[in-house]
Design a protein around this motif. Structure first.
Motif, short mmCIF file in Angstrom:
data_model
loop_
_atom_site.label_atom_id
_atom_site.label_comp_id
_atom_site.label_asym_id
_atom_site.label_seq_id
_atom_site.Cartn_x
_atom_site.Cartn_y
_atom_site.Cartn_z
N ASP A 171 0.82 -1.22 0.00
CA ASP A 171 0.00 0.00 0.00
C ASP A 171 0.85 1.26 0.00
N LEU A 172 2.07 1.16 -0.52
CA LEU A 172 2.98 2.30 -0.58
C LEU A 172 3.38 2.61 -2.01
N ARG A 173 3.50 3.89 -2.29
CA ARG A 173 4.14 4.35 -3.52
C ARG A 173 5.47 4.93 -3.05
N ILE A 174 6.56 4.26 -3.41
CA ILE A 174 7.89 4.65 -2.98
C ILE A 174 8.60 5.30 -4.16
N SER A 175 9.14 6.48 -3.93
CA SER A 175 9.85 7.17 -5.01
C SER A 175 11.14 7.78 -4.48
N ILE A 176 12.06 8.01 -5.38
CA ILE A 176 13.31 8.67 -5.04
C ILE A 176 13.29 10.03 -5.72
N LEU A 177 13.31 11.09 -4.90
CA LEU A 177 13.29 12.45 -5.41
C LEU A 177 14.50 13.20 -4.86
N ASN A 178 15.32 13.68 -5.73
CA ASN A 178 16.52 14.44 -5.34
C ASN A 178 17.37 13.68 -4.32
N GLY A 179 17.48 12.38 -4.51
CA GLY A 179 18.31 11.57 -3.63
C GLY A 179 17.67 11.19 -2.31
N HIS A 180 16.40 11.51 -2.11
CA HIS A 180 15.68 11.18 -0.87
C HIS A 180 14.55 10.21 -1.19
N ILE A 181 14.32 9.28 -0.28
CA ILE A 181 13.21 8.34 -0.43
C ILE A 181 11.93 9.01 0.08
N THR A 204 7.67 8.42 0.52
CA THR A 204 6.60 7.42 0.50
C THR A 204 5.24 8.11 0.64
N THR A 205 4.27 7.56 -0.08
CA THR A 205 2.88 8.00 0.03
C THR A 205 2.00 6.75 0.01
N ILE A 206 0.74 6.93 0.35
CA ILE A 206 -0.20 5.82 0.38
C ILE A 206 -0.69 5.53 -1.03
N TYR A 207 -0.69 4.25 -1.39
CA TYR A 207 -1.22 3.81 -2.67
C TYR A 207 -2.49 3.01 -2.42
N GLU A 208 -3.52 3.31 -3.18
CA GLU A 208 -4.78 2.57 -3.09
C GLU A 208 -5.12 2.02 -4.46
N LYS A 209 -5.48 0.77 -4.51
CA LYS A 209 -5.82 0.14 -5.78
C LYS A 209 -7.06 0.81 -6.38
N PRO A 210 -7.07 0.97 -7.69
CA PRO A 210 -8.22 1.62 -8.34
C PRO A 210 -9.54 0.87 -8.12
N LEU A 211 -9.50 -0.43 -7.93
CA LEU A 211 -10.73 -1.21 -7.76
C LEU A 211 -11.21 -1.30 -6.31
N ASN A 212 -10.49 -0.66 -5.37
CA ASN A 212 -10.91 -0.65 -3.98
C ASN A 212 -12.23 0.11 -3.88
N LEU A 213 -13.25 -0.51 -3.30
CA LEU A 213 -14.58 0.09 -3.22
C LEU A 213 -14.77 0.98 -2.00
N HIS A 214 -13.88 0.93 -1.03
CA HIS A 214 -13.94 1.76 0.18
C HIS A 214 -15.30 1.66 0.86
N LEU A 215 -15.72 0.45 1.13
CA LEU A 215 -17.02 0.21 1.75
C LEU A 215 -16.89 0.24 3.27
N TYR A 216 -16.79 1.45 3.80
CA TYR A 216 -16.64 1.63 5.24
C TYR A 216 -17.98 1.44 5.94
N VAL A 217 -17.95 1.37 7.25
CA VAL A 217 -19.14 1.14 8.06
C VAL A 217 -20.16 2.26 7.80
N PRO A 218 -21.39 1.90 7.43
CA PRO A 218 -22.42 2.93 7.21
C PRO A 218 -22.89 3.52 8.54
#
Length: 127
Positions: free
Chosen positions: A14-24, A26-40
Protein backbone atom coordinates in the motif's frame (compact mmCIF):
# COMPACT_ATOMS: atom_id res chain seq x y z
CA UNK A 1 8.61 -13.11 -14.63
CA UNK A 2 7.75 -9.60 -15.73
CA UNK A 3 10.61 -7.22 -16.25
CA UNK A 4 10.25 -3.46 -16.33
CA UNK A 5 12.56 -0.59 -17.11
CA UNK A 6 14.35 1.01 -14.19
CA UNK A 7 12.33 3.69 -12.54
CA UNK A 8 12.52 6.13 -9.64
CA UNK A 9 9.10 4.99 -8.45
CA UNK A 10 7.63 1.65 -7.38
CA UNK A 11 4.38 0.47 -5.81
CA UNK A 12 4.84 -2.02 -2.99
CA UNK A 13 1.77 -3.22 -1.07
CA UNK A 14 0.00 0.00 0.00
CA UNK A 15 2.98 2.30 -0.58
CA UNK A 16 4.14 4.35 -3.52
CA UNK A 17 7.89 4.65 -2.98
CA UNK A 18 9.85 7.17 -5.01
CA UNK A 19 13.31 8.67 -5.04
CA UNK A 20 13.29 12.45 -5.41
CA UNK A 21 16.52 14.44 -5.34
CA UNK A 22 18.31 11.57 -3.63
CA UNK A 23 15.68 11.18 -0.87
CA UNK A 24 13.21 8.34 -0.43
CA UNK A 25 9.62 9.58 -0.39
CA UNK A 26 6.60 7.42 0.50
CA UNK A 27 2.88 8.00 0.03
CA UNK A 28 -0.20 5.82 0.38
CA UNK A 29 -1.22 3.81 -2.67
CA UNK A 30 -4.78 2.57 -3.09
CA UNK A 31 -5.82 0.14 -5.78
CA UNK A 32 -8.22 1.62 -8.34
CA UNK A 33 -10.73 -1.21 -7.76
CA UNK A 34 -10.91 -0.65 -3.98
CA UNK A 35 -14.58 0.09 -3.22
CA UNK A 36 -13.94 1.76 0.18
CA UNK A 37 -17.02 0.21 1.75
CA UNK A 38 -16.64 1.63 5.24
CA UNK A 39 -19.14 1.14 8.06
CA UNK A 40 -22.42 2.93 7.21
CA UNK A 41 -23.85 5.35 9.78
CA UNK A 42 -26.90 3.24 10.67
CA UNK A 43 -25.07 -0.01 11.32
CA UNK A 44 -25.25 -1.81 14.64
CA UNK A 45 -21.60 -1.08 15.42
CA UNK A 46 -20.70 0.79 18.57
CA UNK A 47 -20.27 4.57 18.10
CA UNK A 48 -16.58 4.25 18.94
CA UNK A 49 -15.96 2.27 15.75
CA UNK A 50 -16.24 5.41 13.60
CA UNK A 51 -13.82 7.29 15.81
CA UNK A 52 -11.42 4.34 15.76
CA UNK A 53 -11.68 4.13 11.98
CA UNK A 54 -10.84 7.81 11.53
CA UNK A 55 -8.02 7.73 14.08
CA UNK A 56 -6.66 4.63 12.35
CA UNK A 57 -6.63 6.44 9.00
CA UNK A 58 -4.85 9.43 10.54
CA UNK A 59 -2.27 7.18 12.18
CA UNK A 60 -1.76 5.29 8.91
CA UNK A 61 -1.27 8.54 7.01
CA UNK A 62 1.25 9.76 9.60
CA UNK A 63 3.17 6.48 9.47
CA UNK A 64 3.22 5.95 5.70
CA UNK A 65 3.43 9.44 4.19
CA UNK A 66 6.78 11.18 4.23
CA UNK A 67 5.39 14.72 4.19
CA UNK A 68 2.39 16.45 5.68
CA UNK A 69 1.37 17.57 2.18
CA UNK A 70 0.97 13.91 1.16
CA UNK A 71 -1.33 13.20 4.12
CA UNK A 72 -3.84 15.94 3.35
CA UNK A 73 -5.28 14.48 0.09
CA UNK A 74 -5.57 11.02 1.69
CA UNK A 75 -7.52 12.38 4.65
CA UNK A 76 -9.74 14.51 2.37
CA UNK A 77 -10.54 11.46 0.25
CA UNK A 78 -11.33 9.50 3.41
CA UNK A 79 -13.69 12.25 4.58
CA UNK A 80 -15.46 12.30 1.19
CA UNK A 81 -15.75 8.50 1.12
CA UNK A 82 -17.40 8.50 4.54
CA UNK A 83 -19.82 11.18 3.31
CA UNK A 84 -20.60 8.98 0.30
CA UNK A 85 -21.47 6.15 2.71
CA UNK A 86 -24.07 8.41 4.34
CA UNK A 87 -22.26 9.87 7.35
CA UNK A 88 -23.16 13.37 8.52
CA UNK A 89 -20.41 16.00 7.99
CA UNK A 90 -21.27 17.60 11.35
CA UNK A 91 -20.48 14.28 13.04
CA UNK A 92 -17.29 13.65 11.05
CA UNK A 93 -15.62 17.07 11.29
CA UNK A 94 -14.89 17.09 15.05
CA UNK A 95 -13.51 13.54 14.92
CA UNK A 96 -11.27 14.37 11.95
CA UNK A 97 -10.03 17.56 13.64
CA UNK A 98 -9.24 15.67 16.83
CA UNK A 99 -7.46 12.85 14.99
CA UNK A 100 -5.40 15.21 12.85
CA UNK A 101 -4.47 17.29 15.88
CA UNK A 102 -3.28 14.22 17.77
CA UNK A 103 -1.26 12.75 14.91
CA UNK A 104 0.14 16.02 13.56
CA UNK A 105 1.43 17.12 16.96
CA UNK A 106 3.10 13.88 18.04
CA UNK A 107 5.75 11.66 16.52
CA UNK A 108 4.47 8.28 15.36
CA UNK A 109 7.04 6.21 17.26
CA UNK A 110 7.24 6.91 20.95
CA UNK A 111 9.93 5.26 22.99
CA UNK A 112 10.24 5.47 26.72
CA UNK A 113 13.56 6.90 27.78
CA UNK A 114 15.52 4.58 30.02
CA UNK A 115 16.70 5.99 33.29
CA UNK A 116 19.35 4.72 35.59
CA UNK A 117 16.73 3.83 38.21
CA UNK A 118 14.65 1.78 35.77
CA UNK A 119 17.70 -0.28 34.82
CA UNK A 120 18.57 -0.97 38.43
CA UNK A 121 15.06 -1.93 39.56
CA UNK A 122 14.70 -5.02 41.78
CA UNK A 123 12.68 -6.80 39.07
CA UNK A 124 15.57 -6.54 36.63
CA UNK A 125 18.15 -7.57 39.22
CA UNK A 126 16.42 -10.92 39.76
CA UNK A 127 16.80 -11.83 36.04
Amino acid sequence: WEFEERSNEVIFLDLRISILNGHINTTIYEKPLNLHLYVPPHSCHSPGVLKGLIFGFAKRAKALCTTHEDRIPFMKKTFMRLLDRGHDPATLRPIFHEALKVFNDTPIARTKKRTKTSLSSPALQSC
